[in-house]
Design a protein around this motif. Sequence first.
Motif, short mmCIF file in Angstrom:
data_model
loop_
_atom_site.label_atom_id
_atom_site.label_comp_id
_atom_site.label_asym_id
_atom_site.label_seq_id
_atom_site.Cartn_x
_atom_site.Cartn_y
_atom_site.Cartn_z
N PHE A 182 0.82 -1.21 0.00
CA PHE A 182 0.00 0.00 0.00
C PHE A 182 0.86 1.26 0.00
O PHE A 182 0.43 2.32 -0.46
CB PHE A 182 -0.96 -0.02 1.19
CG PHE A 182 -2.10 0.95 1.04
CD1 PHE A 182 -2.92 0.92 -0.08
CD2 PHE A 182 -2.35 1.91 1.99
CE1 PHE A 182 -3.96 1.82 -0.25
CE2 PHE A 182 -3.38 2.82 1.84
CZ PHE A 182 -4.20 2.78 0.72
N ASP A 195 -6.79 6.89 0.01
CA ASP A 195 -8.00 6.93 0.87
C ASP A 195 -9.20 6.31 0.13
O ASP A 195 -9.96 5.53 0.70
CB ASP A 195 -8.34 8.37 1.25
CG ASP A 195 -7.46 8.88 2.38
OD1 ASP A 195 -6.65 8.08 2.90
OD2 ASP A 195 -7.58 10.07 2.73
N ARG A 218 -11.89 -1.18 11.05
CA ARG A 218 -10.58 -0.72 10.57
C ARG A 218 -9.68 -0.65 11.80
O ARG A 218 -9.97 0.07 12.76
CB ARG A 218 -10.70 0.64 9.91
CG ARG A 218 -9.39 1.09 9.30
CD ARG A 218 -9.59 2.30 8.43
NE ARG A 218 -8.35 2.83 7.93
CZ ARG A 218 -8.11 4.11 7.72
NH1 ARG A 218 -9.05 5.00 7.99
NH2 ARG A 218 -6.94 4.52 7.26
N1 LIG Z 1 -4.05 6.85 1.89
C1 LIG Z 1 -3.87 6.38 3.11
N2 LIG Z 1 -2.74 5.70 3.39
C2 LIG Z 1 -2.56 5.22 4.63
C3 LIG Z 1 -3.49 5.41 5.62
N3 LIG Z 1 -3.04 4.81 6.74
C4 LIG Z 1 -1.84 4.24 6.45
N4 LIG Z 1 -1.53 4.50 5.15
C5 LIG Z 1 -0.33 4.14 4.42
O1 LIG Z 1 -0.21 2.74 4.30
C6 LIG Z 1 1.16 2.44 3.97
C7 LIG Z 1 1.57 1.20 4.71
O2 LIG Z 1 2.82 0.85 4.28
P1 LIG Z 1 3.64 -0.40 4.81
O3 LIG Z 1 3.31 -0.62 6.25
O4 LIG Z 1 5.06 -0.21 4.43
O5 LIG Z 1 3.03 -1.64 4.08
P2 LIG Z 1 2.83 -1.97 2.54
O6 LIG Z 1 3.46 -0.96 1.64
O7 LIG Z 1 1.37 -2.20 2.33
O8 LIG Z 1 3.62 -3.32 2.39
P3 LIG Z 1 3.17 -4.79 2.79
O9 LIG Z 1 2.15 -4.66 3.89
O10 LIG Z 1 4.41 -5.46 3.25
O11 LIG Z 1 2.60 -5.42 1.57
C8 LIG Z 1 1.96 3.67 4.35
O12 LIG Z 1 2.37 4.34 3.17
C9 LIG Z 1 0.96 4.55 5.09
O13 LIG Z 1 1.20 5.93 4.93
C10 LIG Z 1 -4.69 6.15 5.29
O14 LIG Z 1 -5.57 6.38 6.10
N5 LIG Z 1 -4.81 6.61 4.04
#
Ligand SMILES: Nc1nc2c(ncn2[C@@H]2O[C@H](COP(=O)(O)OP(=O)(O)OP(=O)(O)O)[C@@H](O)[C@H]2O)c(=O)[nH]1
Length: 309
Positions: A182, A195, A218
């Motif tokens: 993500f 989002d 969530r």
């Molecule tokens: N748009 C958005 N992004 C979010 C929110 N909460 C968390 N994130 C993002 O989610 C991402 C999570 O990244 P990581 O924990 O590195 O995980 P990942 O990139 O999904 O990698 P893996 O889980 O290993 O597949 C980060 O970039 C956060 O900023 C939100 O409410 N909105």
Amino acid sequence: MNTIKPQKTGRILIIDDQPENIHVLANILQKEYEVQAATNGAKALEITYGKNPPDLILLDIVMPEMDGYEVCRRLKANKQIRDIPVIFVTVKKSVEDEEYGFNLGAVDYISKPFQPTVVRVRIRNHMNLKLKTEILEKLSLLDSLTNIPNRRSFDKELQREWKHALRSGHPLPVLMMNVDHFKHYNDNYGYGAGDECLKHITEAMNKKLRRPLDFFARYGGEEFVALLPNTDAPGTMQMAEQLRAAVAEANIPHEYSDTAPMVTISIGVATHSQETPKASLEELLMAADLALYQAKEKGRNQVQTDSPI
Ligand SMILES: Nc1nc2c(ncn2[C@@H]2O[C@H](COP(=O)(O)OP(=O)(O)OP(=O)(O)O)[C@@H](O)[C@H]2O)c(=O)[nH]1
């Protein structure tokens, strides 16, 4: 000509052993509120525990059998209904009587004979406070982006279901879900698109969780969690697989994922059951988290469990 009836803004239960007293108060209040009535404590408790509990209670003190103090004590002893404000309406007007009533948890004390205007205003104030508090409480349990329960709400639900599972011996499965890559999604499509993506994922999963006991929240960031109380191991795995598939089938393009051309999720499942007992709910959550870690390790877009069928 059609007349628009003003909407009633709450339900009030009047408890008094004298029907004529109920009548007087009902006359003052029924334009604004839905009014319920009980002429004894037992009936009052029955209404309050029933399907349509009041938002506010007006309680006489001097009644045969169960007096108003005892009714109040019983109401306040019950977790589910103790937040319904109780106002004593009574001829007892000594400072000691008032103090006693307040110590039992009443929010106000109205002495008879009363001024209708004063009664109306005081009740309106208490009703407004009660309804606003209720709204705030509901909001504090919701995630503002996705409109599903938030982590605080999940923690409460988990506590409740954990106790229930211990008592009943029924299985309690927990599903931890995390969006794959993500960070790449946000970095490339922007946080706003991220989002929107989280909202779509929520919708896709929510549609699959149909049982009344299922609880979906969530957990934070791009992590979701579900409780499937009383679901056996095959049912849990089927549900987890359906959730995984629902997100993939939503087909939200993700060119920057190393896993698939669309957004996917990984799921870790752990169950407290007779076959896989957990010592505490913390251990249950840790097991789900560990299973999620394994799902990520093994290539993402998949379900891993600590309780294989
Ligand atoms: N748009 C958005 N992004 C979010 C929110 N909460 C968390 N994130 C993002 O989610 C991402 C999570 O990244 P990581 O924990 O590195 O995980 P990942 O990139 O999904 O990698 P893996 O889980 O290993 O597949 C980060 O970039 C956060 O900023 C939100 O409410 N909105």
